[in-house]
Each structure stands twice: as structure tokens, then as C-alpha cells.
Write an enzyme that holds these catalytic residues in place. Structure first.
Site, PDB file in Angstrom:
ATOM      1  CB  CYS A 382       1.875   6.226  -5.199  1.00 24.77           C
ATOM      2  SG  CYS A 382       3.663   6.019  -5.169  1.00 24.77           S
ATOM      3  CG  HIS A 508       1.574   5.381  -0.605  1.00 22.10           C
ATOM      4  ND1 HIS A 508       0.775   4.515  -1.316  1.00 22.10           N
ATOM      5  CD2 HIS A 508       2.783   5.373  -1.218  1.00 22.10           C
ATOM      6  CE1 HIS A 508       1.479   3.995  -2.309  1.00 22.10           C
ATOM      7  NE2 HIS A 508       2.695   4.500  -2.273  1.00 22.10           N
ATOM      8  CD  GLU A 510      -2.242   4.853   0.496  1.00 23.76           C
ATOM      9  OE1 GLU A 510      -2.202   6.091   0.307  1.00 23.76           O
ATOM     10  OE2 GLU A 510      -1.625   4.031  -0.214  1.00 23.76           O
TER      11      GLU A 510
HETATM   12  N1  GLN Z   1       5.588   2.236  -9.603  1.00 15.15           N
HETATM   13  C1  GLN Z   1       5.688   3.580  -9.168  1.00 15.15           C
HETATM   14  C2  GLN Z   1       7.088   3.906  -8.650  1.00 15.15           C
HETATM   15  O1  GLN Z   1       7.840   3.025  -8.305  1.00 15.15           O
HETATM   16  C3  GLN Z   1       4.643   3.931  -8.153  1.00 15.15           C
HETATM   17  C4  GLN Z   1       4.726   3.131  -6.885  1.00 15.15           C
HETATM   18  C5  GLN Z   1       3.467   3.139  -6.066  1.00 15.15           C
HETATM   19  O2  GLN Z   1       2.382   3.440  -6.566  1.00 15.15           O
HETATM   20  N2  GLN Z   1       3.579   2.784  -4.800  1.00 15.15           N
HETATM   21  O3  GLN Z   1       7.455   5.041  -8.539  1.00 15.15           O
END
Ligand code: GLN
Length: 530
Positions: A382, A508, A510
Site C-alpha cells: 500500500c 493489502h 496481509e
Molecule cells: N496513505 C495511502 C493512501 O491513502 C496509503 C494507505 C495505506 O497504506 N493503507 O492511499
């Protein structure tokens, strides 16, 4: 089974005893006896969901398949049971009150005074039973907080009423703490006695007590607890410290917790516990001698719960590869050009963590540049993936001001940007791209080889996206977009094919890794690290 049975797990004395692990472990045992089980958590705070909470408050925010931001205990439930959860598995006081207040505004209460009892408690009871009589034999409900807290009262009262209404179809498990006082060289049961007394004053007599303790307790202590707490002696179970949370189901099984629970609910105890695969996993963990050293780069490294699902996914993959996980936490704010070689030396691979906001971001770029130039296996998740893109733009595409709109809205090269549809949103809660989306993988890519298929579904939690306008420049310079959402065209996976394993996911992975089914990308990453 004809009627769904309800098991409630409450906690006393102190928080952080591992109610979630006990709930998940009991669920695992019932599942290993062939029953269909789901676990849900009721949290007594006013937030509608934990999505807006800082990780310092409650650790990681876990995301369900249907895009609900939930408590991290739901991650444990999924990792233990291998059954996905949804929005109904995590309810907060905020949601309960919101539902009741919305009903009141609609005039549903026909002029009545709306009160905590019965209206709030009725709404809690309705939510507890939503999944009942559908697909599940057992619904385990973990009540967040500690018995005796003011905010837990409506939940305890709802459980008391449900016990009355459901009779034997209901069971209460209470988890307490038995501390060891070093100066007196004694364990103390008084806090447990007080906690059970508080529960009894609120109308609940626990059927099973689970005592959290650092060391094994003697029979004498268990006998004393049984006598003073009005609980059968066999139903006083101990949960002592073990090296891995995945051992807890076995400890509880050895003390017959599943059989006792079934008997108390009038369910015949048949067959044997099917835990062969689980035991095989634990055996792999115990017999692994060599380790795999992974550096986790993030800004919450002092908080063990902040990257819970990532840590567990790495551990699962390492265990499947018969390695011990040697996880080194690297504080992104402390990384400099001067110390990076020292920080990453000896590591087999690097994972750059998700996150929000500017803090620690420059350290992530330094770590990624080093890992890329040294061709270390590198996984970006992410925000970690977005940092891979920004670092590549700055140092390879020659765009020194490249950034994400989140970090620098005025940058001339927002290689990570807000989607048009998001730009008008002013609310913070629940306005991200959340939950499962399809992703189509490029044939021959690392990702496609890891999953062994072309289309996958993974869970998201982010606001910003890879900026499509720059895609061809990235691709011609060697960073490929190897996973794309087939409906929207949004970039989900990037890789540098010239390197051994350099891959970032906007989603994600995970959230989707369990003991029974570790996530393929974590498996592939660890394999390459080894
Ligand atoms: N801050 C980033 C976004 O909003 C990544 C979010 C995250 O890593 N869950 O896109």
C-alpha cells in the site's frame, strides 16, 4: 445443528489478556470437531468503526472482504478459522447508538421514551443474533473492554438477557488474570475473584473461566478459584504463556475446553478433534532451525500491534518454508543515507509498510533506493508500494519533486494521486477504497507466478492511486504495472522485472493470509528471500 448456539467471551481484571486469541482458539476447536463457527466482536467505544483511530489507540485496523474497517481481533479470527468476516462481525457502541437514533428520528418508537434499557440493549441483542440460524452452528461473541467498565454495561446486560432467553443455547466464558507477585513468590487469585463477583453482580455466572497466567498454575489454585467463583473445577481452564499464539488451541484442547463447552450447551461430543494440519504447522515452527531475516520498515515499530497482519503473514510464510522468522523492525524516521547500509546489512529481504501521512516517508525512500540498487528482495504494501513508485520516479525517471498528493498536494509530479471521484469527499470515515476488488495479473509476472492464476481478489484500504498519466514512462524505464483492476484500470501491482523480487501492491495481501492458506505473495517473497 437445529439452533445456533451463542458463546460469549468477556474479560476481567485488565485488558490485553488475549480475549481475541481465546475466542479464536475455542472457535478453532469447535471447527476441528466439524462445526461451523463464526466469531464477532462488540467494541464499547463510540467511534462508528476503528477506521479513523490512530494505531496508537488500538493497533492495526483490519479490513473485511466487504470493506468494513474493524478491530484487529477480526484478523485473529480469520487467521485461526480461515473463514472471512464481514461488517456484521464487528459492531461498536457508535453503530448501535447510530441505528437507534436513526430509528428514533424516523418515528419508529411511536412516541415512546428511548432508553438504554430496553432500546440500546435490544439493538445489541439484535446485532448479536444477525448471523444466527444462517450458516453457523456456533456464534462466538467477544465483548471488548473489561467487566466493570461503565461503557461495557449495556453489553453485559444484553448478554444476561440473552442467557435468560436462550437457556442452554448460550454459554459464558470469562477470561481473567492471575498475577505472580515476585516479592511474595505467590500467584494471586483475588483479582479473579473480584472480577467474577462484578460479573455476578451484573447477573452473569460464568460457565467457564479461563485464567491467563505467566506460568502453569497448581491444581490447588484452580480448586480455590472454582470454589470461590462458583465454577465447576473442570471448567477452570488455564491459558499460560506460550511461545506462539497458535499453540493456544492445543493448550485449551488438552484441558478439554471444547468438550466442556459442548456438554454445558447440551451438544453431544462426537468424533475426534481434527487438528493434524494445525499441529503440522506448529511442528514446522518448532523444528525450524535456520531463520529468514526480514526488515520491516515503518513508523510504528515500537507498537507490536500496528502491523499485526503483516507480521503474522510473514511468520506463516516463513513457517511454511520451514524457517524461523527473524523480524527486524526499522524505524523509518531514523533512516538516513549514512546509516541505511548498516541498518539493512545481513537482511534477506525488506518489507515497506503501509501507512498514512508524511511522518517517516523520506526514510522509506532511502530504504527503497538502497534495496533496489542492491537488488534485495523488496515488498511494498500500500503506502509501501506508493513509495516504491515515488522513489523510482525521483531517481530513475528524473523527477526530483515526484510525490503523492497526500504528502505534497502542490507537487508538479503527483505520480500518486487522488481519483477524481474522491476529490469532493470531506468525511474521513469509510471514504477510502475499501474491501475486495479484482486484480488481473500480467502473464509471466512475479505476481502471476506466485498466485498461479490470472485473476485474484484482494482487500484494499487507501485513498490515493498510481497516476495513470505516468504509466508509459514508468514502464519504458523498467517499472511494470503487472496487476490492474479490470473494471477501473487502476494499477494494483508494480514490479521491476530486471530485479530478483521487487514488488509492490496497492492492496493489502496481509488481510488475506491464514494459517491454513498463507497468502501466495508472502510465500513467494519469503521463498526469494531464502
Ligand atoms: N496513505 C495511502 C493512501 O491513502 C496509503 C494507505 C495505506 O497504506 N493503507 O492511499
Amino acid at each position: 445443528m437445529a439452533n445456533t448456539k451463542y458463546i460469549f467471551v468477556t474479560g476481567g481484571v485488565v485488558s490485553s489478556l488475549g480475549k481475541g486469541i481465546v475466542a479464536a482458539s475455542l472457535g478453532k476447536l469447535l471447527q476441528a470437531r466439524g462445526f461451523k463457527v463464526t466469531i464477532q466482536k462488540f467494541d464499547p467505544y463510540i467511534n462508528i468503526d476503528p477506521g479513523t483511530l490512530n494505531p496508537y489507540e488500538h493497533g492495526e485496523c483490519f479490513v473485511t472482504t466487504d470493506g468494513h474497517e474493524t478491530d484487529l481481533d477480526l484478523g485473529h479470527y480469520e487467521r485461526f478459522l480461515n473463514v472471512p468476516t464481514t461488517a456484521v462481525n464487528n459492531i461498536t457502541t457508535g453503530r448501535i447508538y447510530q441505528n437507534v437514533i436513526d430509528s428514533e428520528r424516523r418515528g419508529d418508537f411511536l412516541g415512546k421514551t428511548v432508553q438504554v434499557v430496553p432500546h440500546i440493549t435490544d439493538e445489541i441483542k439484535r446485532n448479536i443474533q444477525i448471523l444466527g440460524n444462517r450458516d453457523f452452528d456456533f456464534i462466538i461473541t467477544e465483548i471488548g473492554g473489561t467487566v466493570g467498565d461503565i461503557e461495557s454495561l449495556p453489553y453485559i446486560e444484553s448478554v444476561r438477557q440473552l442467557r435468560w432467553e436462550l437457556g442452554r443455547n448460550c454459554l459464558c466464558v470469562h477470561l481473567t488474570y492471575v498475577p505472580y507477585i515476585a516479592a511474595a513468590k505467590e500467584v494471586k487469585t483475588k483479582p479473579t475473584q473480584h472480577s467474577v463477583k462484578t460479573l455476578q453482580e451484573q447477573g452473569i455466572l460464568p460457565n467457564i473461566l479461563v485464567l491467563r497466567t505467566e506460568q502453569k498454575l497448581s491444581e490447588k489454585i484452580c480448586h480455590k478459584v472454582a470454589l470461590f467463583c462458583n465454577v465447576d473445577e473442570e471448567a477452570v481452564i488455564q491459558s499460560y504463556d506460550v511461545p506462539s499464539i497458535y499453540e493456544v488451541p492445543l493448550i485449551l484442547a488438552r484441558q478439554g475446553m471444547d468438550r466442556i463447552a459442548l456438554r454445558k450447551m447440551g451438544v453431544p461430543v462426537k468424533g475426534k478433534l481434527q487438528l493434524d494440519e494445525w499441529k503440522g504447522f506448529l511442528n514446522n515452527m518448532k523444528t525450524a532451525h535456520k531463520s529468514v531475516k526480514i526488515g520491516l520498515v515503518g513508523k510504528y515499530v515500537e507498537l507490536p500491534d500496528a502491523y499485526k497482519s503483516i507480521n503474522e503473514s510473514l511468520l506463516q510464510a516463513a513457517t511454511y518454508h520451514h524457517r524461523k522468522l527473524d523480524l527486524r523492525l526499522i524505524h523509518s524516521e531514523k533512516i538516513t543515507d549514512e546509516n541505511i547500509a548498516e541498518l539493512l546489512k545481513d537482511l534477506d529481504g525488506v518489507l515497506v509498510a503501509p501507512g498514512f501521512g508524511q511522518r517517516g516517508i523520506e526514510g522509506k525512500f532511502i530504504a527503497l533506493r538502497y534495496a533496489r540498487e542492491k537488488d534485495m528482495p523488496t515488498f511494498g504494501v500500500c503506502l509501501g508500494m506508493q513509495c516504491m513508485v515515488i522513489e523510482f520516479a525521483r531517481n530513475i525517471l528524473g523527477l526530483p519533486d515526484a510525490n503523492s498528493a497526500e504528502m505534497d498536494p502542490l507537487s508538479n509530479n503527483k505520480v500518486i494521486d487522488l481519483m477524481e471521484a474522491q476529490k469532493h469527499l470531506t468525511n474521513f470515515g469509510g471514504t477510502m477504497r475499501l474491501g475486495e476488488y479484482d486484480c488481473e495479473l500480467l502473464p509471466g509476472s512475479l505476481a502471476e507466478k506466485a498466485y498461479g492464476k490470472r485473476t485474484v481478489r484482494e482487500r484494499h484500504r487507501h485513498r490515493y492511486e498510481f497516476n495513470e498519466m505516468y504509466r508509459s514512462r514508468f514502464e519504458s524505464c523498467g517499472m511494470k504495472c503487472t496487476g490492474v483492476n479490470p473494471q477501473t484500470g487502476l494499477v494494483e501491482v508494480v514490479e521491476i522485472p530486471a530485479l530478483k523480487w521487487y514488488l509492490g501492491t496497492q492492496y493489502h495481501p496481509e488481510y488475506n493470509s491464514t494459517v491454513a492458506k498463507p497468502n501466495p505473495l508472502f510465500m513467494s517473497f519469503i521463498e526469494h528471500c531464502i
